[in-house]
Motif scaffolding. Structure first.
Motif, PDB file in Angstrom:
ATOM      1  N   ASN A 138       0.573  -1.112  -0.553  1.00 11.01           N
ATOM      2  CA  ASN A 138      -0.217  -0.024  -0.230  1.00 11.01           C
ATOM      3  C   ASN A 138       1.173   1.224   0.179  1.00 11.01           C
ATOM      4  O   ASN A 138       0.515   2.361   0.778  1.00 11.01           O
ATOM      5  CB  ASN A 138      -1.091  -0.206   1.415  1.00 11.01           C
ATOM      6  N   GLY A 139       1.834   1.437  -0.825  1.00 13.56           N
ATOM      7  CA  GLY A 139       3.003   2.675  -0.408  1.00 13.56           C
ATOM      8  C   GLY A 139       3.444   2.969   0.094  1.00 13.56           C
ATOM      9  O   GLY A 139       4.805   3.429   0.338  1.00 13.56           O
ATOM     10  N   MET A 160       1.845 -10.481   4.874  1.00 14.07           N
ATOM     11  CA  MET A 160       1.285  -9.610   4.068  1.00 14.07           C
ATOM     12  C   MET A 160       1.335  -9.912   2.951  1.00 14.07           C
ATOM     13  O   MET A 160       2.088 -10.165   2.737  1.00 14.07           O
ATOM     14  CB  MET A 160       2.134  -8.239   4.962  1.00 14.07           C
ATOM     15  N   THR A 161       0.896  -9.362   2.555  1.00 15.77           N
ATOM     16  CA  THR A 161       0.572  -9.028   0.753  1.00 15.77           C
ATOM     17  C   THR A 161       1.522  -7.843   0.180  1.00 15.77           C
ATOM     18  O   THR A 161       1.827  -7.335   0.610  1.00 15.77           O
ATOM     19  CB  THR A 161      -0.520  -9.093  -0.288  1.00 15.77           C
ATOM     20  N   GLY A 162       1.739  -8.215  -0.615  1.00 13.67           N
ATOM     21  CA  GLY A 162       2.915  -6.716  -1.885  1.00 13.67           C
ATOM     22  C   GLY A 162       3.806  -7.814  -2.505  1.00 13.67           C
ATOM     23  O   GLY A 162       3.983  -9.142  -2.256  1.00 13.67           O
ATOM     24  N   LYS A 163       5.199  -6.705  -2.837  1.00 15.06           N
ATOM     25  CA  LYS A 163       5.687  -6.858  -3.912  1.00 15.06           C
ATOM     26  C   LYS A 163       7.274  -6.718  -2.966  1.00 15.06           C
ATOM     27  O   LYS A 163       6.914  -5.674  -2.427  1.00 15.06           O
ATOM     28  CB  LYS A 163       5.417  -6.475  -5.227  1.00 15.06           C
TER      29      LYS A 163
END
Length: 165
Positions: A138-139, A160-163
C-alpha cells in the motif's frame, strides 16, 4: 547436553506439532528469544545446559509483559531462554538501526519471518539475521528479517501481501 537437546526437541515437537495446515506441509518456526533478544535455532542449539537459567515456552496471547511485543508469534510459539550469565559474544542490533541502515524511518514496523513485531525497541542478535528484504505494501515499505534458512521457509504463512523490491 545431548539428552537436553533430545528432550527439548521432543517437547518442541509435541508443543508445536499440533498445528495442521490445509496443505499439510506447514513448517513450524517458533520465535526464539535469548536474554530478551531475537535469536535463531542454530544459536539456541549452541547453548549448553550449564549456561541456561530458565526456559519458558508460550503458545498463547497470555504473555509476560516483556514479551507482549511478540504476541503475533503466539500461533508459531515463542521460546524464551534466560542465561545465567550474559554472553559477551552475543552482538545485537536494534530495530531502529536496521531501519536506518535500510533507508527506512527508524520507527518503521519490522517483520520477522513475515510476522509483524509490535514494537520498535526490540533487539535482534546480528548472527540471527540470515536474510533481509524490503517489502512494499500500500505504498509503504517494510523490512522483513529472516531468521530461518531459505530451505526451512516452505510453508511459512505470508502475514502481509505485496511485492518484494
Amino acid at each position: 547436553m545431548k539428552n537436553l537437546m533430545v528432550i527439548f526437541t521432543l517437547f518442541s515437537a509435541l508443543c508445536f506439532g499440533q498445528q495442521d495446515s490445509p496443505k499439510g506441509d506447514r513448517g513450524i518456526n517458533p520465535l526464539y528469544i535469548l536474554d530478551g533478544m531475537i535469536a535463531n535455532e542454530p544459536q539456541i542449539k549452541s547453548i549448553t545446559t550449564a549456561q541456561i537459567a530458565a526456559i519458558s515456552i508460550y503458545k498463547s496471547d497470555n504473555l509476560p509483559k516483556n514479551l507482549e511485543v511478540f504476541s503475533n508469534f503466539a500461533n508459531e510459539g515463542i521460546i524464551d531462554i534466560i542465561l545465567k550469565d550474559k554472553e559477551d559474544h552475543l552482538v545485537s542490533i536494534s530495530f531502529e538501526k536496521l531501519n536506518v541502515t535500510n533507508n527506512l524511518n527508524e520507527l518503521n514496523p519490522i517483520y520477522i519471518n513475515n510476522i509483524l513485531v509490535k514494537g520498535t525497541t526490540v533487539q535482534i542478535l546480528e548472527d540471527a539475521i540470515l536474510d533481509t528484504e524490503i517489502i512494499e505494501k500500500n505504498g509503504k515499505k517494510f523490512l522483513n528479517i529472516w531468521t530461518v534458512a531459505k530451505d526451512q521457509r516452505n510453508g511459512i504463512a505470508k502475514m502481509m501481501t505485496g511485492k518484494k523490491i
